[in-house]
Design a protein around this motif. Structure first.
Motif, PDB file in Angstrom:
ATOM      1  N   GLY C 201       0.826  -1.206   0.000  1.00 36.38           N
ATOM      2  CA  GLY C 201       0.000   0.000   0.000  1.00 36.38           C
ATOM      3  C   GLY C 201       0.853   1.244   0.000  1.00 36.38           C
ATOM      4  N   HIS C 202       0.639   2.088   0.959  1.00 33.34           N
ATOM      5  CA  HIS C 202       1.361   3.367   0.991  1.00 33.34           C
ATOM      6  C   HIS C 202       2.682   3.272   1.752  1.00 33.34           C
ATOM      7  N   MET C 203       3.131   2.046   2.074  1.00 36.61           N
ATOM      8  CA  MET C 203       4.314   1.913   2.917  1.00 36.61           C
ATOM      9  C   MET C 203       5.568   2.500   2.296  1.00 36.61           C
ATOM     10  N   THR C 204       5.615   2.592   0.966  1.00 37.65           N
ATOM     11  CA  THR C 204       6.797   3.211   0.354  1.00 37.65           C
ATOM     12  C   THR C 204       6.939   4.654   0.817  1.00 37.65           C
ATOM     13  N   GLN C 205       5.826   5.241   1.225  1.00 36.61           N
ATOM     14  CA  GLN C 205       5.872   6.625   1.717  1.00 36.61           C
ATOM     15  C   GLN C 205       6.039   6.696   3.223  1.00 36.61           C
ATOM     16  N   ILE C 206       5.684   5.651   3.915  1.00 36.37           N
ATOM     17  CA  ILE C 206       5.673   5.673   5.375  1.00 36.37           C
ATOM     18  C   ILE C 206       6.951   5.057   5.940  1.00 36.37           C
ATOM     19  N   SER C 207       7.266   3.884   5.427  1.00 37.78           N
ATOM     20  CA  SER C 207       8.460   3.196   5.915  1.00 37.78           C
ATOM     21  C   SER C 207       9.059   2.469   4.714  1.00 37.78           C
ATOM     22  N   PRO C 208       9.895   3.151   3.974  1.00 40.52           N
ATOM     23  CA  PRO C 208      10.402   2.594   2.717  1.00 40.52           C
ATOM     24  C   PRO C 208      10.992   1.184   2.863  1.00 40.52           C
ATOM     25  N   ALA C 209      11.715   0.936   3.930  1.00 34.01           N
ATOM     26  CA  ALA C 209      12.308  -0.399   4.095  1.00 34.01           C
ATOM     27  C   ALA C 209      11.230  -1.470   4.074  1.00 34.01           C
ATOM     28  N   THR C 210      10.150  -1.221   4.811  1.00 33.00           N
ATOM     29  CA  THR C 210       9.039  -2.175   4.832  1.00 33.00           C
ATOM     30  C   THR C 210       8.418  -2.298   3.449  1.00 33.00           C
ATOM     31  N   GLY C 211       8.174  -1.160   2.842  1.00 31.54           N
ATOM     32  CA  GLY C 211       7.538  -1.141   1.527  1.00 31.54           C
ATOM     33  C   GLY C 211       8.346  -1.929   0.500  1.00 31.54           C
ATOM     34  N   PHE C 212       9.641  -1.662   0.470  1.00 35.05           N
ATOM     35  CA  PHE C 212      10.478  -2.338  -0.527  1.00 35.05           C
ATOM     36  C   PHE C 212      10.554  -3.828  -0.272  1.00 35.05           C
ATOM     37  N   GLU C 213      10.579  -4.206   0.992  1.00 33.37           N
ATOM     38  CA  GLU C 213      10.633  -5.628   1.317  1.00 33.37           C
ATOM     39  C   GLU C 213       9.396  -6.338   0.782  1.00 33.37           C
ATOM     40  N   LEU C 214       8.228  -5.745   0.954  1.00 30.29           N
ATOM     41  CA  LEU C 214       7.001  -6.370   0.475  1.00 30.29           C
ATOM     42  C   LEU C 214       7.010  -6.468  -1.050  1.00 30.29           C
ATOM     43  N   ILE C 215       7.496  -5.420  -1.688  1.00 26.84           N
ATOM     44  CA  ILE C 215       7.558  -5.438  -3.150  1.00 26.84           C
ATOM     45  C   ILE C 215       8.527  -6.523  -3.603  1.00 26.84           C
ATOM     46  N   ARG C 216       9.651  -6.577  -2.937  1.00 27.40           N
ATOM     47  CA  ARG C 216      10.645  -7.574  -3.326  1.00 27.40           C
ATOM     48  C   ARG C 216      10.091  -8.985  -3.222  1.00 27.40           C
ATOM     49  N   ARG C 217       9.374  -9.284  -2.131  1.00 30.68           N
ATOM     50  CA  ARG C 217       8.861 -10.635  -1.938  1.00 30.68           C
ATOM     51  C   ARG C 217       8.008 -11.052  -3.119  1.00 30.68           C
ATOM     52  N   LEU C 218       7.170 -10.138  -3.556  1.00 36.51           N
ATOM     53  CA  LEU C 218       6.264 -10.461  -4.656  1.00 36.51           C
ATOM     54  C   LEU C 218       7.042 -10.706  -5.939  1.00 36.51           C
ATOM     55  N   ILE C 219       7.973  -9.822  -6.223  1.00 39.24           N
ATOM     56  CA  ILE C 219       8.723  -9.953  -7.477  1.00 39.24           C
ATOM     57  C   ILE C 219       9.581 -11.216  -7.447  1.00 39.24           C
ATOM     58  N   HIS C 220      10.200 -11.456  -6.316  1.00 33.29           N
ATOM     59  CA  HIS C 220      11.052 -12.638  -6.227  1.00 33.29           C
ATOM     60  C   HIS C 220      10.237 -13.907  -6.407  1.00 33.29           C
ATOM     61  N   ALA C 221       9.105 -13.985  -5.762  1.00 32.93           N
ATOM     62  CA  ALA C 221       8.270 -15.183  -5.862  1.00 32.93           C
ATOM     63  C   ALA C 221       7.782 -15.378  -7.294  1.00 32.93           C
ATOM     64  N   ALA C 222       7.420 -14.284  -7.955  1.00 34.36           N
ATOM     65  CA  ALA C 222       6.971 -14.398  -9.342  1.00 34.36           C
ATOM     66  C   ALA C 222       8.105 -14.916 -10.210  1.00 34.36           C
ATOM     67  N   ASP C 223       9.276 -14.391  -9.948  1.00 32.50           N
ATOM     68  CA  ASP C 223      10.444 -14.802 -10.718  1.00 32.50           C
ATOM     69  C   ASP C 223      10.748 -16.276 -10.489  1.00 32.50           C
ATOM     70  N   GLN C 224      10.735 -16.688  -9.234  1.00 32.18           N
ATOM     71  CA  GLN C 224      11.014 -18.077  -8.900  1.00 32.18           C
ATOM     72  C   GLN C 224      10.007 -19.016  -9.526  1.00 32.18           C
ATOM     73  N   ALA C 225       8.778 -18.539  -9.660  1.00 33.06           N
ATOM     74  CA  ALA C 225       7.740 -19.390 -10.242  1.00 33.06           C
ATOM     75  C   ALA C 225       7.853 -19.412 -11.764  1.00 33.06           C
TER      76      ALA C 225
END
Lengths: 194, 676, 339
Positions: C201-225
C-alpha cells in the motif's frame, strides 16, 4: 474525555479498552482476544512493528494507554486483512488499528510524524478538491520527510511524467465540495457526541 | 370439575433467596390461602426449601390430615422437582398426577427484577395452577416390557466397551459397524497417551472378544437403515452390504487380497497415506477376518473381467452374485457410538495441507509412526525416504476457531505431545510444538507434558499463522526446499519464521458427515455442530432425550479413550438395569384421539416428531401410540375437529389454567374473568 | 449489454491511465457499459479511516448516496481499484448490518442534502464483474490473438478477496478465478504462491524499508515461479511494483526486471487491440521484452528503464519430482481446497 462505552458494556468500566472500543463505529470484538498470536504471525510488516498486533491488544487490555498510542504498530499496518480473516475469534483487527491511529493523532501521541502527516495531507486534499492529488501529496511529503530520496526518485518521476502518469495540476474540484464539507463537519460532530 | 369442589393445598417455596429475594413469598402464600379459598384452597403454606425432606413431609402430612385431594407446589421448574413432589404425594396415598408444580422461579423470580410486579405474577401463576389442578385426573404410568437385546451402533472403542459389558452380563447385543472391521479410529493409532500403550495391543483383545462372544452378533460392512418403535421395543432394520465374500467359506487366508491387481489409495484406514487392494481386509487384525470387495473400484463390476480373487480362492468363497441384505432385529435399547471424523485440514489453505507435500495430518502421522503402517514405522517426508531434521507440530487446527469449529477438540494437545515424543523416539529431529494453551487435564496428563519438556521438545506459544515454502531472501536462502512456519512467538513477542522439514497438523474432531441423518433416524437431537445432545450435560451424560437411545464416546463430543470407555460402560449399566427390571414405567402424559370425533383428515399424521401417529386406513381414523408419544402436544392444536386431547394436557386443564392466570391483575388483585 | 454504475477512483486519471485506457478499449467488445457516478468524491483510501473512522464512512457514503440517486437501471457499482472497492463495499456492509451507524451516517449526509438507504447498492470489483457476469466463455469467444503461452503470475493483492463480505470468492488466500481468466486469454499461468499477499500500500511513503521488502517478496516469488510478468487489478499494486521497482532494486542491490500489467491490458491484447491503445508502454519496467517473446511489438518510447539482464538472487528452484507416499486429493478444478 473518553468516549462513551457501547451500550452493552456497563458504565462502571471506564477502561482504556472501552475507550478504544468506542472509537470503532462497529463491534470489533476486541475484548474477545485470547492472545493466540495469529495476527502477529500473519502480519507482513510485523518485523517492523514496535509491538505485534496481539501485543497491542494485551497492552490495551492492561490499560497501557501511553505505550499503545505511542507505538508505531497501527501506522505499520498495511490493511492487508490477513489477520482479520484468520483470527479465530473474528476480531476486526484492521478497524482497531484505524481506531488507534485516530486516537493517537488526536492526542498528538504518534511515534513520529511521517505517517500521520501523510494521512493529514491526503485528507486535506480531499477537503480541498473532493479528490486526491497524488503529485501534490508526494511532493509535500518528500519535501518534508524524504528530501534525500528525491534525487534517487528522479528517474521514476521523469518516467511517470513522460508517460502521462503524473498529473501536475490539482484535480478539478468536485461540484459538491461544499456539501461534502458539510457532511464531514456534521460527521465530526456526531463522532464527538457519541 | 370445578376447583371449588376440591381440597387443594398450595405450597410456596422460598428456594432460599432464589425466589424470596424477588417474590414476596409470605404474602403470596397468605394471599392464596385467603383469596383462593373459595376456589378450593384449604391450606396454603410457604417454606424455605419445599423440596427438602421436611418440606415434603409437610405436604404428606397435610394430605393425610387435611384430606387434600389436590396439591399445587409453586417453586422451581417442573423439570427439577416435579418428580420429587409427585413422589411425596404418592407416598401419602394421593395419585401423583394430581400434583401440579408451577414455576415461580424460572418463570418469575429469575426473569424479573420488579418485586411488586413479580409478586403479582407469582399470584397469577399460582391461581392458574389451582384452577388447572382441579381438572387433572388420576393417571397410571404405562408399563412397557423391555426386550433384552441391545443394538450398539458403531464398533469403535466406545461401542465395543458397551457391547462387551452387556454381553458379559448375559444379554444379546447386535453390534453394527459400517467399516469392514470393528476397531474404529483407535485401530489406526500408534501409541496412546499418556501411557504410550500401543493402541492395537490394548484394542485387539477387546475386538477379538467382541468378535467371538456368544452374545454378540457382529454386523460389519453394515448400516442401520430404519428404526421403528419405542423404548423397550425397537424394530431395527440393518442393511448388511454385500461383501461378495461368503463368510461361511472364507478362512481369512488373504490370497484374494494378494492376487487382486487393483490398488487404490486407502483413504479410510491408512488416512490416505497408503494403498489397499480392491479386495481387501482393512488391517491384519481385522475382526471379523473376512475381507470385502470394493464394488465401485472392482474391474469385474466395471468391465466383467479379472476375477483373480475367485480364481485363486482356495475355498471358493468369492461370490459376485451377493446382494445387500436387510436384517430386521428386535431390541430394547440402543447405544449410539458413531464416533468422529477428522477435520478436513485442506480447508485451512494457509497451512498448505494438500498443496505442500510435507504437511501431514494427525491421522497420517499415526499411520506413519505405526510399525504396521505404510512406512513400517519410519518417520519420513512425503518422498517416503528422507528423514526430517526438524518437525513442527501444530495444535488447534480447525478447533477453537470461529472460522471452522469454535469448540476445543479436547484431545489434540495430548496427541500433539504424544507426537513430539514419538518423533523423538523414531528420529533425531528437532521438534517444535506450536500451541495456544496446553490442555493436559486428565490423569497423568500434565506429567506427560513434563516428560516431553524434559525430552527436549521446543514449545512455542503461538498459533501458527502460515506454513509456506516461499522463502524470503536473502536471510532464508539456505533453507531452499524446506517449509517455513510463520508464527508469532507470543512469549517472546516477536514474529518468527522457523524452518522445518515436516509439519504435522493436529486437526480437530468433527461429528461424522451424516450425523444429522443419524439423529433423524434414531429420533434424537444433535447440536448445531452435529454432536449428539445428552439428556443433561452434567448429570445424565450418556442418555439422550429419547428414552431407550443412549450415546457413548465421541458421538457426544470430543473425548479421550478413558472417557469413551466410561461412557460405554455407563450406557451399558443403564441398559442392564432396565433389562433386569423386565419392564419400564412411562409417563402417562400422552395425546389420545377420540375416534368418534376424528374425521380422518390426517393433518396430524405428519406432524409427530416421534412417529407416534398411526392411521388406520380401514376405519379412516388416526391413533396415537401411547408408548411412542412423548406428550409434546404438537398434534393437539392441529386437529381441526378438536379430536385429540392430551392426558395431562387436556383442553379443560389448559383453559382453566389460562383463566387462573387472567384472574389476577398486574397489581395482584383478583378480578372477574368474563368469558368471550 | 451489461450496465453498471462506475466508480473510477482517483488513480484512473493519471497514475493508472493504462488501466483506464485498456478498460475503455475492451468495454466495447465485452458489452460493458459503465456510467460514472456523477460528482463522486475520493474514497479516502486507507488514509481517512486513520484520521477519523466515522468521518471516513461518511465520506464514502456520499458516493453510495449519489449512486442510489443516479438510477441508471443498475444497482451495482463497479470499482476497478481494490482500495476503492473495499471502502465502498465495507461501508455498505456496515451500514446494512448496523442500524445505529446507518442512522448516524445518514444524519451526516443530510447536512449535504443526501441520504443513503442501506442495501440499495451492491458494490463489486471490476474483476468480479468480468469473471462472474461476463464470464470466461464469452471472453474466450472474443479472443483473436491468444497470448501464446506468455508466462504470467496472477496477482490479486489483498483487498479484493479479503475480507470478502459478500462471499464472492472461493478462497480468501489462494483464489483461482483470476488464474482461469488469464488462461482463457492463452497465457500460461504460473503457480504463484503470493496471489493475495500485500504490495505494501502506501508503505513506500511511510516506511520505505518495509515497503520495498514487500515489493521484493512479490517480485522474487513471481520470478522463482517462472513468470515473465505479473498481472494485477489494482492501481496501487501496479504502481508499487512498477514505479518503485528501481528503488527497491537499489535498496537490495538486486536487478529484477519484472514488468506488471493490468489484466484489462492483457484482455485487450488478446482481443487484438494494438498495445498503444491499451496504455502498454506507459509502464516504468518495460513489458516490451516479455511481449516480444509472444510476437507483440511494443513501440519504444523515451525514458524507459533499460531492459534488465534478468532476475537476481539464487537460480530458479526446479520443480520437485514427487514419488513416495500419496497426497490427499484436492477437489477443485485448479487444485482448490474444499471450503
Amino acid at each position: 474525555m473518553p468516549a462513551a462505552a457501547p451500550a452493552h458494556v456497563t458504565a462502571r468500566d471506564a477502561t482504556f479498552q472501552n475507550e478504544v472500543r468506542a472509537m470503532i463505529p462497529r463491534d470489533s470484538r476486541l475484548e474477545m482476544c485470547v492472545q493466540c498470536g495469529t495476527c502477529g504471525g500473519s502480519c507482513p510488516s510485523a518485523a517492523d512493528m514496535d509491538h505485534t498486533p496481539r501485543m497491542v491488544f494485551a497492552m490495551v487490555r492492561a490499560g497501557l494507554r501511553d505505550e499503545v498510542l505511542r507505538s508505531n504498530t497501527p501506522w505499520m499496518c498495511v490493511s492487508c486483512y490477513f489477520c482479520a480473516v484468520r483470527c479465530p475469534q473474528e476480531i476486526h483487527i484492521p478497524d482497531v488499528m484505524y481506531g488507534l491511529k485516530a486516537m493517537a493523532t488526536r492526542e498528538g501521541l504518534v511515534p513520529d510524524s511521517v505517517a500521520p502527516d501523510f494521512s493529514k495531507t491526503f485528507v486535506n486534499n480531499i477537503h480541498r478538491y473532493g479528490r486526491s492529488f497524488e503529485v501534490g501529496l508526494i511532493a509535500r511529503h518528500y519535501l518534508r520527510h524524504y528530501l534525500t530520496r528525491l534525487p534517487g526518485m528522479a528517474p521514476m518521476g521523469i518516467g511517470m511524467l513522460a508517460k502521462g502518469r503524473m498529473g501536475l495540476r490539482p484535480p478539478k474540484t468536485i461540484k459538491g465540495r461544499d456539501d461534502l464539507r458539510k457532511i464531514l463537519v456534521r460527521a465530526a460532530e456526531l463522532e464527538a457526541e457519541a | 370439575m370445578s376447583s371449588a369442589q376440591e381440597r387443594i393445598g398450595v405450597y410456596v417455596c422460598h428456594c432460599g433467596s432464589n425466589i424470596a429475594a424477588t417474590v414476596d413469598v409470605e404474602a403470596v402464600s397468605e394471599w392464596a390461602g385467603e383469596e383462593l379459598a373459595d376456589r378450593g384452597v384449604v391450606i396454603a403454606r410457604n417454606d424455605k426449601f419445599m423440596c427438602s425432606s421436611s418440606g415434603q413431609e409437610v405436604v404428606e402430612k397435610d394430605i393425610a390430615e387435611l384430606g387434600l385431594t389436590r396439591v399445587v407446589v409453586a417453586a422451581c421448574s417442573p423439570h427439577m422437582h416435579e418428580k420429587t413432589f409427585r413422589g411425596a404425594c404418592a407416598r401419602a396415598g394421593l395419585n401423583p398426577y394430581l400434583c401440579e408444580l408451577v414455576s415461580i422461579r424460572e418463570q418469575v423470580s429469575w426473569v424479573h427484577t420488579d418485586r411488586e410486579a413479580a409478586t403479582a405474577k407469582a399470584k397469577a401463576v399460582i391461581a392458574g395452577g389451582v384452577l388447572r389442578v382441579a381438572e387433572q385426573v388420576p393417571l397410571e404410568p404405562l408399563r412397557v416390557p423391555i426386550h433384552p437385546a441391545t443394538l450398539v451402533v458403531g464398533g469403535g472403542i466406545a461401542g465395543i466397551s458397551a457391547a462387551l459389558e452387556i454381553a458379559d452380563a448375559g444379554f444379546a447385543v447386535h453390534l453394527v459397524e459400517r467399516q469392514p472391521s470393528i476397531g474404529g479410529h483407535m485401530a489406526q493409532f500408534d501409541k496412546t497417551f499418556p501411557t504410550l500403550d500401543c493402541a492395537a495391543c490394548i484394542l485387539t483383545p477387546r475386538m477379538v472378544e467382541a468378535g467371538m462372544h456368544k452374545n454378540i452378533t457382529l454386523h460389519t460392512w453394515s448400516e442401520v437403515t430404519d428404526v421403528k418403535g419405542y423404548v423397550g421395543n425397537f424394530t431395527v432394520t440393518i442393511k448388511e452390504r454385500a461383501r461378495y465374500i461368503n463368510a461361511e467359506l472364507c478362512t481369512g487366508c488373504g490370497i484374494c487380497q494378494e492376487k487382486c491387481p487393483i490398488r487404490v489409495q486407502d483413504n479410510v484406514f491408512e488416512a490416505g497415506l497408503g494403498f489397499r487392494k480392491v479386495a481387501y481386509l482393512p488391517f491384519p487384525q481385522a475382526v471379523p477376518k473376512y475381507p470385502v470387495i470394493d464394488g465401485p473400484n472392482c474391474t469385474y463390476f466395471e468391465k466383467g473381467t479379472c476375477k483373480a480373487c475367485e480364481k485363486f480362492c482356495p475355498t471358493d468363497a468369492i461370490d459376485f452374485t451377493q446382494v445387500d441384505k436387510d436384517v430386521v432385529v428386535e431390541v430394547g435399547n440402543i447405544v449410539l457410538a458413531t464416533g468422529f471424523e477428522l477435520f478436513d485440514a485442506r480447508r485451512i489453505e494457509q497451512y498448505g495441507y494438500g498443496r505442500l507435500p510435507n504437511v501431514f495430518t494427525s491421522l497420517e502421522f499415526e499411520r506413519m509412526s505405526n510399525a504396521a503402517g505404510p512406512t513400517n514405522g519410519r518417520i519420513v517426508l512425503r518422498d517416503g525416504v528422507t528423514e526430517p531434521k526438524t518437525v513442527g507440530i501444530v495444535h488447534c487446527v480447525g478447533s477453537r476457531d470461529r472460522n471452522y469449529n469454535a469448540y476445543c477438540s479436547a484431545i489434540c494437545c495430548m496427541q500433539s505431545l504424544k507426537f513430539a515424543h514419538l518423533v523423538g523416539e523414531h528420529t533425531d529431529a528437532t521438534i517444535y510444538n506450536f500451541y495456544i494453551d496446553i490442555r493436559a487435564g486428565g490423569k497423568a496428563y500434565d506429567e506427560f507434558y513434563q516428560r516431553v519438556l524434559e525430552e527436549g521438545t521446543i514449545f512455542v506459544r503461538g498459533r501458527v499463522a502460515e506454513v509456506t515454502d516461499t522463502l524470503r531472501l536473502p536471510a532464508e536462502a539456505a533453507d531452499e526446499g524446506r517449509l517455513m512456519i510463520q508464527v508469532e512467538d507470543t512469549l517472546a513477542g516477536k514474529q518468527r519464521r522457523i524452518p522445518v522439514d515436516m509439519v504435522v497438523l493436529s486437526a480437530g474432531l468433527e461429528p461424522p458427515a451424516d450425523a444429522k441423518e443419524t439423529a433423524r433416524l434414531f429420533g434424537i437431537s444433535c447440536s448445531s455442530d452435529g454432536w449428539v445432545i445428552e439428556r443433561h450435560p452434567k448429570l445424565d451424560p450418556v442418555a439422550t432425550m429419547t428414552d431407550g437411545v443412549f450415546a457413548a464416546g465421541c458421538a457426544l463430543g470430543p473425548r479421550d479413550i478413558p472417557a469413551s470407555v466410561s461412557n460405554g460402560a455407563a450406557a451399558a449399566a443403564r441398559i442392564l438395569g432396565r433389562i433386569q427390571q423386565k419392564e419400564m414405567a412411562l409417563e402417562p402424559v400422552r395425546a389420545s384421539v377420540d375416534e368418534a370425533r376424528c374425521s380422518g383428515c390426517r393433518i396430524c399424521n405428519d406432524l409427530c416428531p416421534y412417529n407416534a401417529i398411526i392411521f388406520h386406513a380401514d376405519r379412516m381414523v388416526t391413533e396415537v401410540n401411547p408408548a411412542l408419544c412423548q406428550g409434546c402436544g404438537t398434534c393437539i392444536p392441529a386437529c381441526p375437529a378438536g379430536a385429540i386431547s392430551g392426558t395431562g394436557f387436556s383442553d379443560a386443564q389448559i383453559l382453566s389454567q389460562i383463566e387462573g392466570l387472567l384472574m389476577v391483575s398486574a397489581s395482584g388483585q383478583l378480578r372477574e374473568v368474563v368469558p368471550a | 449489454m451489461t450496465r453498471f454504475l462506475y466508480y473510477p477512483g482517483c488513480s484512473m486519471d493519471a497514475s493508472a491511465r493504462a488501466y483506464a485506457d485498456s478498460l475503455e478499449a475492451i468495454g466495447g467488445p465485452l458489452g460493458l457499459e459503465l456510467d460514472e457516478i456523477e460528482d463522486w468524491n475520493c474514497c479516502g483510501a486507507t488514509e481517512y479511516q486513520g484520521i477519523s473512522p466515522t468521518r471516513a464512512y461518511a465520506l464514502v457514503s456520499r458516493n453510495l448516496a449519489l449512486a442510489e440517486k443516479q438510477k441508471n437501471g443498475s444497482r451495482t457499482v463497479v470499482a476497478p481499484c481494490s482500495a476503492c472497492y473495499l471502502n465502498l463495499a465495507k461501508t455498505e456492509h456496515y451500514l446494512r448490518e448496523d442500524k445505529g451507524l446507518a442512522a448516524k451516517i445518514n444524519t451526516a449526509l443530510e447536512a449535504g442534502g443526501l441520504h443513503y438507504t442501506p442495501g440499495s447498492i451492491e458494490v463489486r470489483h471490476l474483476l468480479d464483474v468480468v469473471f462472474f457476469d461476463i464470464g470466461i466463455e464469452t471472453i474466450h469467444g472474443l479472443v483473436t490473438r491468444p497470448l501464446g503461452g506468455l508466462k504470467v503470475a496472477p496477482y490479486l493483492g489483498c483487498l479484493v478477496t479479503r475480507p470478502d463480505y459478500d462471499h464472492r470468492w472461493r478462497s480468501n488466500e489462494h483464489p483461482r478465478e483470476f488464474d482461469r481468466l488469464l488462461r482463457t486469454l492463452g497465457a500460461e499461468v504460473v503457480d504463484f504462491p503470493l496471489r493475495t499477499d500485500c504490495c505494501g500500500g502506501h508503505m513506500t511513503q511511510i516506511s520505505p524499508a518495509t515497503g520495498f521488502e514487500l515489493i521484493r517478496r512479490l517480485i522474487h516469488a513471481a520470478d522463482q515461479a517462472g513468470a515473465e510478468m505479473l498481472v494485477t487489478l489494482c492501481p496501487m499494486c501496479q504502481m508499487n511494483i512498477d514505479a518503485y521497482q528501481a528503488e527497491m532494486n537499489r535498496y537490495f542491490k538486486t536487478s529484477y526486471h519484472m514488468p506488471i500489467l493490468f489484466f484489462t491490458q492483457l484482455i485487450g491484447l488478446a482481443f487484438g487491440f494494438p498495445p498503444e491503445k491499451l496504455g502498454i508502454g506507459t509502464e516504468i519496467v518495460s513489458a516490451r521484452q516479455a511481449l516480444a517473446k509472444i510476437g507483440i511489438a511494443v513501440p519504444v518510447t523515451e525514458a524507459q528503464e533499460p531492459v534488465g539482464a534478468g532476475a537476481a538472487g539464487p537460480p530458479r528452484r526446479p520443480r520437485a519430482k514427487r514419488t513416495g507416499l500419496p497426497m490427499p486429493a484436492m477437489p477443485g478444478e485448479d487444485g482448490e481446497a474444499p471450503r
